[in-house]
Design an enzyme around this catalytic site. Structure first.
Site, PDB file in Angstrom:
ATOM      1  CG  ASP A   1     -18.286 -42.581   6.079  1.00  0.00           C
ATOM      2  OD1 ASP A   1     -19.347 -41.949   5.941  1.00  0.00           O
ATOM      3  OD2 ASP A   1     -17.282 -42.096   6.637  1.00  0.00           O
TER       4      ASP A   1
ATOM      5  CG  HIS B   1     -15.708 -32.658   4.512  1.00  0.00           C
ATOM      6  ND1 HIS B   1     -15.045 -32.249   5.659  1.00  0.00           N
ATOM      7  CD2 HIS B   1     -15.343 -33.963   4.316  1.00  0.00           C
ATOM      8  CE1 HIS B   1     -14.333 -33.251   6.137  1.00  0.00           C
ATOM      9  NE2 HIS B   1     -14.485 -34.300   5.345  1.00  0.00           N
TER      10      HIS B   1
ATOM     11  CD  GLU C   1     -15.492 -37.841   9.596  1.00  0.00           C
ATOM     12  OE1 GLU C   1     -16.291 -38.566   8.977  1.00  0.00           O
ATOM     13  OE2 GLU C   1     -14.274 -37.787   9.333  1.00  0.00           O
TER      14      GLU C   1
ATOM     15  CD  GLU D   1     -20.124 -39.196   8.058  1.00  0.00           C
ATOM     16  OE1 GLU D   1     -20.709 -40.074   7.386  1.00  0.00           O
ATOM     17  OE2 GLU D   1     -18.910 -39.241   8.339  1.00  0.00           O
TER      18      GLU D   1
ATOM     19  CG  ASP E   1     -17.851 -42.428  10.486  1.00  0.00           C
ATOM     20  OD1 ASP E   1     -17.960 -43.453  11.169  1.00  0.00           O
ATOM     21  OD2 ASP E   1     -17.184 -42.378   9.444  1.00  0.00           O
TER      22      ASP E   1
ATOM     23  NE  ARG F   1     -10.838 -35.751  11.482  1.00  0.00           N
ATOM     24  CZ  ARG F   1     -11.698 -35.991  10.503  1.00  0.00           C
ATOM     25  NH1 ARG F   1     -11.362 -36.839   9.539  1.00  0.00           N
ATOM     26  NH2 ARG F   1     -12.869 -35.401  10.479  1.00  0.00           N
TER      27      ARG F   1
ATOM     28  CD  GLN G   1      -9.042 -40.422   8.542  1.00  0.00           C
ATOM     29  OE1 GLN G   1      -9.564 -39.965   9.555  1.00  0.00           O
ATOM     30  NE2 GLN G   1      -9.567 -40.266   7.348  1.00  0.00           N
TER      31      GLN G   1
ATOM     32  CE  LYS H   1     -14.020 -42.154   9.241  1.00  0.00           C
ATOM     33  NZ  LYS H   1     -14.622 -40.835   9.493  1.00  0.00           N
TER      34      LYS H   1
ATOM     35  CB  THR I   1     -20.269 -45.472  13.206  1.00  0.00           C
ATOM     36  OG1 THR I   1     -18.986 -45.600  12.582  1.00  0.00           O
ATOM     37  CG2 THR I   1     -21.163 -44.585  12.359  1.00  0.00           C
TER      38      THR I   1
ATOM     39  CD  GLU J   1     -14.707 -29.315   6.877  1.00  0.00           C
ATOM     40  OE1 GLU J   1     -14.973 -28.588   5.906  1.00  0.00           O
ATOM     41  OE2 GLU J   1     -15.513 -30.158   7.339  1.00  0.00           O
TER      42      GLU J   1
END
Length: 446
Positions: free
Chosen positions: A143, A150, A215, A217, A249, A253, A256, A269, A273, A388
């Protein structure tokens, strides 16, 4: 020619493929794997409109009769394999031959399938009579963190000034993920558990993730690999890339935030996925190529650059992306993000060049993900994740049904979509090249 020109007057005899907005036009013909009519093992397939093309059946019927795929060895990559790995290893020439053959067979001007009901029944299957499987066996997953917007938002949110780390503008940052938990769209995702540190606390607590995020992606599937000790250059990268898929993904948070120092993401993570089932090939995406964003932050090393005589400079694809969130039982999906792959600062050529610069050998089926794709720092609607959108949980937002959110709750379903083009061809046909959907629902922690 028809395989390179999205506006060419190429039409299919399959009615659904000509419907405006259908992702799977004759200009697309993505590749995947499906269980067909209850088969135990998946088969290599393509997709047109609301039909799946059984490539194994095509091979056995003698329809794939080009110079490469008519040979015994290459023919078996489609006739008897449950994934696309062996076929992808053949490289771009075999992929282009297959594409050209399928476009001819499915064209409204060609009668081999159009006028033979028995043969159509054998090789064209309703989507409802199939079950998608992972298109490739994923041996390794990496990844990246390739979106300037971002990375800048996250840096600002976390109080960094300047927001980007010193190395970010010099190379594509990435980390090795967990290939075993790459799952197909439609797979439910269980909320993970782990250690996190509550605000104001000095002792971590074990429990369910409280800050669950998606996420947005794009994923890049490797077709043919490289030998150990031999890097892949930016000029040669497209010879090794098969195509792209949508990627969600999923991220925990709070877990993490506590665990990532000093080695980066780990369990936050590795629990899931999600990818979309159909690989859209580079040939289908070629008409939507455009110059990549200017790299104006710092000079880029030679190994991350295209040579002046390489015939192609830094390019990306204009892929429109969308994220929809729906609460359990709500029935109302809310569009929470609209972005575009074209905004990504580091190209997929540069990602592959960086990954192999040490001589790392890539293998067919390896997956690279772009990292979260954010469009503009000034437009929250283009933000590619809820970290975000909620600005670290400080700015709640609302679903169409009125429910307030900062991050994902149990029962929420996340649907990602992506497509290129969509305008009618000069002959009135459907020119959309889409990825379908990448869907996942959050289940309560066990």
């Amino acid at each position: 020619d028809a395989t390179q020109d999205a506006m060419a007057p190429l039409k299919s005899f399959v009615p659904s493929a000509e419907e405006p907005g259908n992702d799977f036009s004759i200009q697309n013909l993505p590749l995947g794997a499906c269980r067909v009519r209850g088969s135990v093992a998946p088969r290599c397939c393509s997709r047109i409109g609301d039909l799946v093309v059984d490539l194994s059946a095509c091979q056995k019927a003698g329809l794939l009769n080009g110079a490469i795929l008519s040979q015994p060895g290459p023919a078996q990559t489609l006739a008897s394999q449950p994934t696309l790995n062996a076929f992808a290893e053949l490289g771009p020439s075999a992929r282009k031959e297959l594409r050209e053959t399928l476009q001819r067979l499915l064209s409204s001007d060609e009668g081999v399938l159009r006028d033979n009901a028995a043969l159509r029944e054998e090789v064209l299957v309703k989507v409802a009579d199939t079950e998608s499987a992972l298109p490739m066996t994923v041996g390794d997953y990496t990844d990246f963190y390739a979106s300037r917007e971002h990375a800048s938002n996250v840096g600002t949110m976390f109080g960094r000034d300047p927001p980007l780390a010193a190395n970010w503008s010099h190379l594509p940052i990435g980390y090795h993920g967990r290939a075993s938990s790459v799952v197909l769209s439609g797979t439910n995702v269980t909320r993970p558990r782990g250690l996190s540190l509550a605000k104001g606390s000095t002792v971590p607590a074990y429990g369910p993730c409280k800050v669950m995020d998606y996420e947005l992606e794009m994923g890049i599937f490797i077709g043919s690999g490289n030998d150990l000790g031999r890097p892949v250059t930016c000029d040669d990268a497209r010879e090794h890339i098969m195509g792209l898929v949508l990627v969600n993904d999923w991220s925990a948070r709070d877990i993490q935030k506590y665990e990532y120092v000093p080695l980066g993401p780990f369990t936050a993570k590795n629990f899931a996925t999600s990818i979309s089932p159909w690989i859209v090939t580079l040939e289908a995406l070629a008409p939507f190529s455009q110059p990549a964003p200017t790299q104006d932050l710092n000079p880029v090393a030679d190994y991350l650059s295209h040579s002046p005589t390489g015939g192609r400079q830094r390019e990306t694809f204009d892929i429109q992306l969308e994220v929809v969130v729906e609460a359990k039982g709500d029935g109302l999906g809310t569009v929470v993000s609209k972005s575009n792959f074209k905004h990504v600062y580091w190209t997929m050529d540069q990602m592959l060049a960086q990954h192999t610069v040490t001589g790392c050998n890539m293998r067919s089926g390896d997956l690279l993900a772009s990292g979260t794709i954010t469009g503009s720092r000034e437009d929250p609607m283009s933000f590619g994740c809820l970290l975000e959108k909620s600005w670290g949980g400080t700015k709640p937002w609302h679903l169409s049904g009125g429910q307030q959110r900062t991050y994902l709750e149990d029962g929420d379903t996340v649907t990602m979509k992506g497509f290129c083009g969509g305008e009618a061809t000069s002959g009135g046909g459907n020119a959309r090249v889409g990825f379908g959907e990448c869907i996942g629902t959050v289940l309560p922690a066990l």
